[in-house]
Design an enzyme around this catalytic site. Structure first.
Site, mmCIF file in Angstrom:
data_model
loop_
_atom_site.group_PDB
_atom_site.id
_atom_site.type_symbol
_atom_site.label_atom_id
_atom_site.label_comp_id
_atom_site.label_asym_id
_atom_site.label_seq_id
_atom_site.Cartn_x
_atom_site.Cartn_y
_atom_site.Cartn_z
ATOM 1 N N LYS A 80 0.866 -1.178 -0.056
ATOM 2 C CA LYS A 80 -0.039 0.132 -0.052
ATOM 3 C C LYS A 80 0.820 1.063 0.085
ATOM 4 O O LYS A 80 1.892 1.130 0.642
ATOM 5 C CB LYS A 80 -0.946 0.198 1.083
ATOM 6 C CG LYS A 80 -1.925 1.066 1.352
ATOM 7 C CD LYS A 80 -2.758 0.685 2.765
ATOM 8 C CE LYS A 80 -4.035 1.993 2.688
ATOM 9 N NZ LYS A 80 -4.713 1.530 3.845
ATOM 10 N N SER A 155 -9.859 1.560 2.780
ATOM 11 C CA SER A 155 -8.839 2.207 2.068
ATOM 12 C C SER A 155 -7.807 1.174 1.429
ATOM 13 O O SER A 155 -7.056 1.900 0.312
ATOM 14 C CB SER A 155 -8.102 3.293 2.933
ATOM 15 O OG SER A 155 -7.301 2.923 3.902
ATOM 16 N N SER A 179 -9.748 -0.694 7.093
ATOM 17 C CA SER A 179 -9.231 -0.502 5.767
ATOM 18 C C SER A 179 -8.619 -1.919 5.260
ATOM 19 O O SER A 179 -8.160 -1.639 4.019
ATOM 20 C CB SER A 179 -8.394 0.465 5.895
ATOM 21 O OG SER A 179 -9.165 1.943 5.701
#
Lengths: 487, 95
Positions: A80, A155, A179
């Site tokens: 990420k 997310s 997330s």
């Protein structure tokens, strides 16, 4: 998909160690898959093709030299874009970090490299991890591999989509209120948020420090356990890291469910569960019972307050953490007509942050401001104590809690963007876990009538993340979820 | 309760955020909706409840102060919007 992109992380590492195929071939196959499907999915902000091939060749050279290989030998991993990788962009999908190249490795990155993993690239996310759909990326939205008209969740939507689409067998994400678990559920993969403190956050760009946790996304519980074993364990560089060495979550999670007590919190089922989700949950419960688990109802009376508590505490911490993005040391700098330092701050931040980040900074600044602190921030911290006490009480009666991960499957683009509160409600089942600091996992448990993945969530006592793996594996073995996205 | 554009402007100033008038109006409405939802906390009696800042029981975490290789200064400076030699250059702070 070529055969190599269908293999588990575990099988890939085994194959590379045994010389059945090279790390180079593995990296090549995954980069080819990225080239073929990522133009549609848009999971990656940055693909590190040359770097990945060089890392893979180094793994092959290490093997040729007769040196032992690590537990992720040649396994491609997607990171990420809020996790630091030396020399690579770490933008948090924000304009305010455009062009920022991390000057050091996050501890998790360092540990992945030490285990001979191959970092494939940086994945898209909601800006600064604020969001539940990856629509808040300042660059572009990521699409759900199961239905390109729908969001992948967020997310960590880029990480989830990359794994679901076969572009990487493993990815790391971060989970502040769901997330990792929510995009895991929406993309039909396993997403595990470890116990708070189980994984170092050194090199993770901070959003809400009392809630943030790094964890793995994978296509199986075993692969998530393998990754967690690599990245977990104490880190002197993170003062919130739990003491104790790295653990072997694969070994610890072995065993059956006989006598394991599962609690079904009544309060999670009161608000509107979509019928498909209810069916997936019931099927999972039946499968768990058939394997010897005992299921009973538990009461967690303060669950309904978690949303309010979370959306006071997380923005408050964010407004403080994100004050470091001021146009001084990194990121684009904008100056005002007067040339003052105050203008530099306001202009750089005004231009650099997107709407959701601004909204949360404002909410946080408001909750912390003089005259409102007691009514909002302090009040939220006190109710957090009550929510945590609900967990303590429940874990006095049961070993694991089981809930839906989300109220329903992946939603369409734009469906919730106009109303922040509607978007916030998509995390209603995952937020309490972070407030209590316990671990949670989402595992695919079925498909909706329209063919979209649905996930169930398990939560365990702090430090008992191996039980999350054991329960998730049992749901997998029940075979409730089948298929792969057609891309 | 309703925040109003003036209060939102004040918070934006505190947060060092330049907002357009359109943003101010939009955020005022959206923050109202969220704060309205948060009013549910007021109903709970928390007078005798201690606040939780952190779910972890750890306090005063220390480690030995041993010299170790530091992050490469060039890599840090390479990210600076403006630099002069080994320094990050900033506008004049003291008038």
């Amino acid at each position: 998909m070529s055969a190599l992109t269908e293999l588990s992380a575990r099988a890939l590492a085994d194959g590379v160690r045994k010389g059945e195929f090279t790390a180079r071939a593995v990296a090549d196959a995954h980069l080819a898959r990225v080239a073929a499907v990522d133009p549609k999915v848009q999971a990656f902000l940055k693909v590190l093709g040359a770097e990945a091939m060089a890392a893979a060749e180094a793994v092959d050279a290490k093997r040729a030299a007769g040196k032992p290989l690590g537990s992720l030998a040649g396994v491609p991993v997607a990171l990420k874009d809020n996790i630091c990788l030396t020399g690579a962009q770490t933008s948090c999908a924000s304009r305010i970090l455009e062009g920022y190249a991390a000057p050091y490795d996050a501890t998790v990155t360092e540990r992945l490299k030490a285990a001979d993993a191959v970092i494939l690239g940086k994945t898209n996310m909601d800006e600064f991890a604020m969001g539940s759909s990856t629509e808040n990326s300042a660059y572009f939205p990521t699409r759900n591999p199961w239905d390109l008209e729908r969001v992948p969740g967020g997310s960590s939507g880029g990480s989830a989509a990359a794994v679901a689409a076969g572009m990487a067998p493993l990815a790391l994400g971060s989970d502040t209120g769901g997330s990792i678990r929510q995009p895991g559920a929406l993309c039909g993969i396993v997403g595990l948020k470890p116990t708070y403190g189980a994984v170092s956050r050194y090199g993770l760009v901070a959003f809400a420090s009392s809630l943030d946790q790094i964890g793995p996304l994978a296509r199986s519980a075993d692969d998530a356990a393998l990754a967690l074993s690599v990245i977990g364990g104490h880190d002197p560089k993170d003062s919130t890291s739990l003491p104790g060495p790295a653990r072997d979550y694969l070994a610890e999670s072995a065993g059956d469910l006989k006598g394991l007590r599962l609690g079904l919190p009544r309060e999670y089922l009161e608000s509107g569960l979509e019928p498909d989700m209810r069916r997936a949950l019931d099927a999972s419960l039946d499968a768990l019972k058939a394997r010897g688990a005992v299921v009973r109802d538990v009461g967690m009376p303060h669950t309904r307050y978690a949303l309010s508590v979370y959306y006071i505490i997380a923005p408050s911490e964010a407004s403080s953490n994100l004050s470091r993005f001021d146009g001084v040391r990194f990121g684009p700098r904008k100056t005002g007509p007067g040339g003052s330092l105050l203008e530099l701050y306001e202009e750089s931040r005004g231009a650099g942050f997107g709407p959701e980040v601004k909204r949360r900074i404002m909410l946080g600044a408001y909750a912390l401001s003089s005259g409102y602190y007691d009514a909002y921030y302090l009040k939220a911290q006190k109710v957090r104590t009550l929510i945590k006490a609900d967990f303590d009480a429940a874990f006095g009666e049961v070993d694991l809690l089981v809930t839906p991960t989300t109220p329903g499957p992946a939603f369409r683009f734009g469906e919730k963007t106009d109303d922040p509160l509607q978007m916030y409600l998509s995390d209603v089942f995952t937020l309490p876990c972070n407030l209590a600091g316990v671990g949670g996992v989402s595992v695919p448990a079925g498909l909706s009538a329209s063919g979209l993945p649905l996930g169930v969530q398990f939560m365990a006592r702090s430090g008992e993340d191996h039980l999350l793996v054991r329960a998730a594996r049992a749901v997998e073995e029940a075979g409730l979820f089948k298929g792969a996205p057609a891309l | 309760m309703s925040l109003g554009a003036e209060a939102v402007r004040k918070v934006a100033r505190l947060a060092r955020l330049k907002l357009s008038d359109a943003e101010l109006t939009r955020f005022a409405g959206q923050m109202d909706r969220v704060l309205e939802h948060m009013a549910d906390l007021a109903a709970l009696d928390t007078e005798k409840v201690q606040p939780t800042a952190h779910a972890l029981g750890l306090t005063n975490v220390l480690r030995p102060d041993v010299p170790a290789p530091e992050t490469d200064r060039e890599r840090i400076l390479a990210n600076a919007p403006e630099r002069e030699g080994p320094y990050v250059k900033v506008p004049k702070v003291i008038e």
